[in-house]
Design an enzyme around this catalytic site. Structure first.
Site, PDB file in Angstrom:
ATOM      1  N   HIS A  37     -28.416   3.682 -37.183  1.00 17.55           N
ATOM      2  CA  HIS A  37     -28.577   4.600 -36.053  1.00 17.55           C
ATOM      3  C   HIS A  37     -29.349   5.828 -36.533  1.00 17.55           C
ATOM      4  O   HIS A  37     -29.065   6.370 -37.608  1.00 17.55           O
ATOM      5  CB  HIS A  37     -27.221   5.081 -35.545  1.00 17.55           C
ATOM      6  N   TYR A  41     -13.755   1.737 -33.666  1.00 15.65           N
ATOM      7  CA  TYR A  41     -14.999   1.025 -33.968  1.00 15.65           C
ATOM      8  C   TYR A  41     -15.567   1.627 -35.246  1.00 15.65           C
ATOM      9  O   TYR A  41     -16.141   2.715 -35.227  1.00 15.65           O
ATOM     10  CB  TYR A  41     -15.967   1.187 -32.788  1.00 15.65           C
ATOM     11  N   LYS A  67     -12.221  -2.444 -35.481  1.00 14.17           N
ATOM     12  CA  LYS A  67     -13.365  -3.366 -35.517  1.00 14.17           C
ATOM     13  C   LYS A  67     -14.380  -2.821 -36.513  1.00 14.17           C
ATOM     14  O   LYS A  67     -14.732  -1.639 -36.456  1.00 14.17           O
ATOM     15  CB  LYS A  67     -14.003  -3.447 -34.122  1.00 14.17           C
ATOM     16  N   LYS A 123     -18.210  -3.026 -37.785  1.00 14.83           N
ATOM     17  CA  LYS A 123     -19.554  -3.543 -37.522  1.00 14.83           C
ATOM     18  C   LYS A 123     -20.082  -4.157 -38.812  1.00 14.83           C
ATOM     19  O   LYS A 123     -20.229  -3.480 -39.830  1.00 14.83           O
ATOM     20  CB  LYS A 123     -20.454  -2.391 -37.053  1.00 14.83           C
ATOM     21  N   ASP A 126     -17.698  -7.766 -36.681  1.00 19.08           N
ATOM     22  CA  ASP A 126     -18.778  -8.182 -35.773  1.00 19.08           C
ATOM     23  C   ASP A 126     -20.133  -8.091 -36.473  1.00 19.08           C
ATOM     24  O   ASP A 126     -20.774  -7.035 -36.463  1.00 19.08           O
ATOM     25  CB  ASP A 126     -18.770  -7.276 -34.530  1.00 19.08           C
ATOM     26  N   ASN A 167     -22.817  -9.475 -35.517  1.00 18.40           N
ATOM     27  CA  ASN A 167     -23.876  -9.747 -34.534  1.00 18.40           C
ATOM     28  C   ASN A 167     -24.599 -11.075 -34.785  1.00 18.40           C
ATOM     29  O   ASN A 167     -25.835 -11.159 -34.690  1.00 18.40           O
ATOM     30  CB  ASN A 167     -24.884  -8.591 -34.457  1.00 18.40           C
ATOM     31  N   GLU A 197     -15.853 -11.432 -33.896  1.00 17.65           N
ATOM     32  CA  GLU A 197     -16.826 -11.148 -32.831  1.00 17.65           C
ATOM     33  C   GLU A 197     -18.221 -11.591 -33.278  1.00 17.65           C
ATOM     34  O   GLU A 197     -18.726 -11.124 -34.305  1.00 17.65           O
ATOM     35  CB  GLU A 197     -16.804  -9.647 -32.522  1.00 17.65           C
ATOM     36  N   GLU A 242     -28.665 -21.465 -34.692  1.00 18.06           N
ATOM     37  CA  GLU A 242     -29.053 -22.036 -35.996  1.00 18.06           C
ATOM     38  C   GLU A 242     -29.628 -23.415 -35.804  1.00 18.06           C
ATOM     39  O   GLU A 242     -29.066 -24.198 -35.041  1.00 18.06           O
ATOM     40  CB  GLU A 242     -27.786 -22.220 -36.850  1.00 18.06           C
ATOM     41  N   ASN A 270     -20.463 -10.350 -27.320  1.00 17.55           N
ATOM     42  CA  ASN A 270     -21.290  -9.630 -26.355  1.00 17.55           C
ATOM     43  C   ASN A 270     -22.723 -10.139 -26.471  1.00 17.55           C
ATOM     44  O   ASN A 270     -23.661  -9.491 -26.041  1.00 17.55           O
ATOM     45  CB  ASN A 270     -21.263  -8.119 -26.583  1.00 17.55           C
ATOM     46  N   ASP A 285     -18.765  -5.719 -20.922  1.00 17.28           N
ATOM     47  CA  ASP A 285     -19.095  -4.294 -20.754  1.00 17.28           C
ATOM     48  C   ASP A 285     -19.560  -4.035 -19.312  1.00 17.28           C
ATOM     49  O   ASP A 285     -20.539  -4.636 -18.858  1.00 17.28           O
ATOM     50  CB  ASP A 285     -20.212  -3.963 -21.748  1.00 17.28           C
ATOM     51  N   HIS A 337     -17.520  -4.579 -24.648  1.00 20.41           N
ATOM     52  CA  HIS A 337     -18.431  -4.117 -25.695  1.00 20.41           C
ATOM     53  C   HIS A 337     -18.817  -2.676 -25.398  1.00 20.41           C
ATOM     54  O   HIS A 337     -18.579  -2.164 -24.303  1.00 20.41           O
ATOM     55  CB  HIS A 337     -19.647  -5.056 -25.659  1.00 20.41           C
ATOM     56  N   SER A 338     -19.386  -1.987 -26.389  1.00 22.81           N
ATOM     57  CA  SER A 338     -19.942  -0.656 -26.087  1.00 22.81           C
ATOM     58  C   SER A 338     -21.163  -0.386 -26.942  1.00 22.81           C
ATOM     59  O   SER A 338     -21.440  -1.092 -27.910  1.00 22.81           O
ATOM     60  CB  SER A 338     -18.904   0.442 -26.336  1.00 22.81           C
ATOM     61  N   ASN A 339     -21.897   0.632 -26.543  1.00 20.60           N
ATOM     62  CA  ASN A 339     -22.969   1.244 -27.321  1.00 20.60           C
ATOM     63  C   ASN A 339     -22.632   2.717 -27.404  1.00 20.60           C
ATOM     64  O   ASN A 339     -21.720   3.178 -26.713  1.00 20.60           O
ATOM     65  CB  ASN A 339     -24.317   1.065 -26.603  1.00 20.60           C
ATOM     66  N   HIS A 386     -17.676   3.671 -28.777  1.00 25.27           N
ATOM     67  CA  HIS A 386     -18.324   4.419 -29.859  1.00 25.27           C
ATOM     68  C   HIS A 386     -17.928   5.898 -29.795  1.00 25.27           C
ATOM     69  O   HIS A 386     -18.366   6.686 -30.622  1.00 25.27           O
ATOM     70  CB  HIS A 386     -19.851   4.361 -29.706  1.00 25.27           C
TER      71      HIS A 386
HETATM   72  O1  GKR Z   1     -24.034   0.551 -32.126  1.00 29.44           O
HETATM   73  C1  GKR Z   1     -24.319  -0.465 -32.787  1.00 29.44           C
HETATM   74  O2  GKR Z   1     -24.950  -0.445 -33.831  1.00 29.44           O
HETATM   75  C2  GKR Z   1     -23.805  -1.792 -32.277  1.00 29.44           C
HETATM   76  O3  GKR Z   1     -24.245  -2.816 -33.116  1.00 29.44           O
HETATM   77  C3  GKR Z   1     -24.258  -2.036 -30.857  1.00 29.44           C
HETATM   78  O4  GKR Z   1     -25.662  -1.873 -30.773  1.00 29.44           O
HETATM   79  C4  GKR Z   1     -23.878  -3.410 -30.359  1.00 29.44           C
HETATM   80  O5  GKR Z   1     -24.508  -3.630 -29.134  1.00 29.44           O
HETATM   81  C5  GKR Z   1     -22.430  -3.608 -30.068  1.00 29.44           C
HETATM   82  O6  GKR Z   1     -21.611  -2.573 -30.363  1.00 29.44           O
HETATM   83  C6  GKR Z   1     -21.853  -4.912 -30.475  1.00 29.44           C
HETATM   84  O7  GKR Z   1     -20.661  -5.056 -30.384  1.00 29.44           O
HETATM   85  O8  GKR Z   1     -22.582  -5.843 -30.818  1.00 29.44           O
HETATM   86 MG    MG Z   2     -20.632  -7.147 -30.678  1.00 27.70          MG
END
Ligand code: GKR
Ligand code: MG
Length: 459
Positions: free
Chosen positions: A34, A164, A218, A220, A248, A250, A273, A279, A302, A326, A352-354, A381
């Site tokens: 970020h 988070y 959670k 990331k 998570d 991603n 998550e 793949e 998400n 979300d 989910h969130s941003n 967040h």
């Molecule tokens: O804020 C972030 O870096 C998250 O990775 C976000 O962009 C994701 O959309 C989100 O929180 C997620 O659960 O994947």
């Molecule tokens: Mg996610």
């Protein structure tokens, strides 16, 4: 339509679309880090009965322009006929009533590889911004909280939220305008400082729990090697055996490795998550279903069940136990509709969130308040901004890991116009188009590029 119908509904007298910016820490993810600022779009509606309604959605030019285009359809409309107004906006984008899948980005943008945080940008963000503000006005007019206007109405008095947690980069090495780092061991000091090891993540978990009373955590992922991210979860669990933890990445973990480690360490996770993604020609839904069958670890997403069509495929495959619906991209009403379906079909609803401000915190709270049955603690967040950022006079508070649902009418928040003007001024100073997390990461690793299948930091 019968234009002779008499209605006591107030009308919308003005709609303002305000892009805003806020400050952030150097949070690491699969796409990079970020930057020092995040952006959001606000909608402010004034009504003929002298009230103000508000909504907040992700930032960016596509959503901003689409919201500006909606002004002519919203101004002059009756608040109580909000569905009609939302349908008019959908129709103006060529979407059918209730359609959930139209993108607001251009075809050219859609053609490039979409990163995890881009997946959920679409017309529904535009709809949600207006929907939230109209529901806020309607609730105020009727004297009822928004959650009572959604689905089957209010289902709970408190909404559980999770801590988070992110790995945090050393922002001092970037030369970018992050806030100065502070000494101390409380949450506010720690959230700006480097955190790259399992013990540092467990320290963050402790500080967040101390400040907000969380029981759910959670991490990331997609940042360090898979086993190190699970070691961070193990470190949290050593200190807090009863914590409900998830990670998570991603979709970054290769299925084979995820299955091997999931079998060994799955007992540490309440659910995983988006552990894996597409793949070898198989979709993310197919791969997630294989992960789940092989490990018996519950899955949340998400990324692979983000609209009704994907939900259908996901359910047929048994890929996802916890759709993270979300409201910012499912709409407030769509998110609650999915919550009802989850309840009836034995799935678990979450969100989910941003990065977001306190308007979105209220929107999440009302959607989750209307979700029936057992829900999972929802993402936010906000803990990375809380205490320094606010756009309302008295932001909702996270206490004992939950937000009390406001009993005031509408969203139950009061926009602080001075703070909004300041956040808009910051936006004008710092906004640089679409979010690009590679920029900050390149300050640590020159030439760094995003790879959906490689951890971003430990390469
Ligand atoms: O804020 C972030 O870096 C998250 O990775 C976000 O962009 C994701 O959309 C989100 O929180 C997620 O659960 O994947
Ligand atoms: Mg996610």
């Amino acid at each position: 339509m019968n234009h002779l119908l008499r209605s006591s509904s107030p009308t919308v007298t003005a709609m303002r679309v305000i892009p805003v910016a806020g400050r952030d820490s150097m949070l690491l993810n699969l796409c990079g880090a970020h930057g020092p600022f995040f952006i959001r779009n606000l909608v402010l509606l004034e009504s003929s009965d002298g009230r103000v309604g508000i909504g907040e959605v992700p930032g960016g030019e596509g959503i901003l322009k689409a919201l500006q285009k909606a002004v002519a359809l919203v101004e002059g409309s009756q608040v109580a006929r909000y569905q009609r107004t939302l349908n008019a906006i959908r129709a103006s984008h060529g979407a059918h009533t209730g359609s959930m899948q139209h993108q607001v980005s251009s075809a050219a943008e859609a053609a490039v590889l979409r990163q995890p945080h881009e997946i959920n940008l679409r017309l529904d963000n535009v709809i949600t911004a207006v929907e939230a503000a109209l529901l806020d006005l309607l609730g105020q007019h009727l004297g009822v909280p928004v959650c009572e206007l959604l689905g089957s109405g209010q289902q709970r008095s408190h909404v559980p939220m999770l801590a988070y947690l992110f790995y945090v980069g050393d922002s001092r090495r970037t030369g970018l305008r992050y806030a100065a780092q502070r000494a101390g061991d409380d949450w506010y000091a720690m959230r700006g400082r480097e955190a790259l090891t399992p013990e540092a993540i467990a320290d963050l978990a402790d500080a967040a729990a101390e400040r907000y009373g969380f029981q759910d955590f959670k991490l990331k992922g997609g940042v360090m090697a898979l086993q190190d991210e699970l070691a961070a979860i193990a470190a949290i669990k050593r200190r807090r055996p009863d914590a409900r933890c998830t990670v998570d990445p991603n979709g970054a973990w290769p299925l084979r490795d995820a299955i091997a480690l999931g079998k060994q360490y799955g007992h540490l996770l309440a659910y995983a998550e988006d552990p894996c993604g597409p793949e070898q020609g198989y979709s993310g839904r197919e791969i997630m279903a294989e992960f789940k069958r092989a490990t018996s670890v519950r899955t949340a997403t998400n990324m692979v069940a983000t609209d009704w069509r994907q939900m259908g495929h996901s359910h047929l495959l048994g890929a996802v136990d916890i759709p993270l619906a979300d409201p910012h991209f499912w709409t407030m009403q769509g998110s609650v509709r999915l919550a009802q379906l989850c309840h009836d079909w034995g799935l678990t609803w979450g969100s989910h969130s941003n990065n977001h401000f306190d308007v979105s915190l209220a929107m999440f709270t009302h959607a989750a308040a209307a979700a029936p049955g057992r829900i999972t603690a929802i993402d936010t967040h906000w803990i990375w901004q809380e205490g320094e950022e606010r756009l309302t006079r008295a932001p909702l508070q996270i206490v004992d890991g939950a937000v009390a649902v406001p009993s005031r009418p509408g969203l139950g928040i009061e926009p602080d116009l001075e703070r909004i003007a300041a956040a808009h001024a910051l936006y004008q100073q710092v906004a640089q188009g679409a979010r690009d997390d590679a920029v900050a990461m390149r300050c640590l690793f020159p030439g760094w590029t995003y790879d959906p299948k490689r951890p971003s930091y430990a390469r």
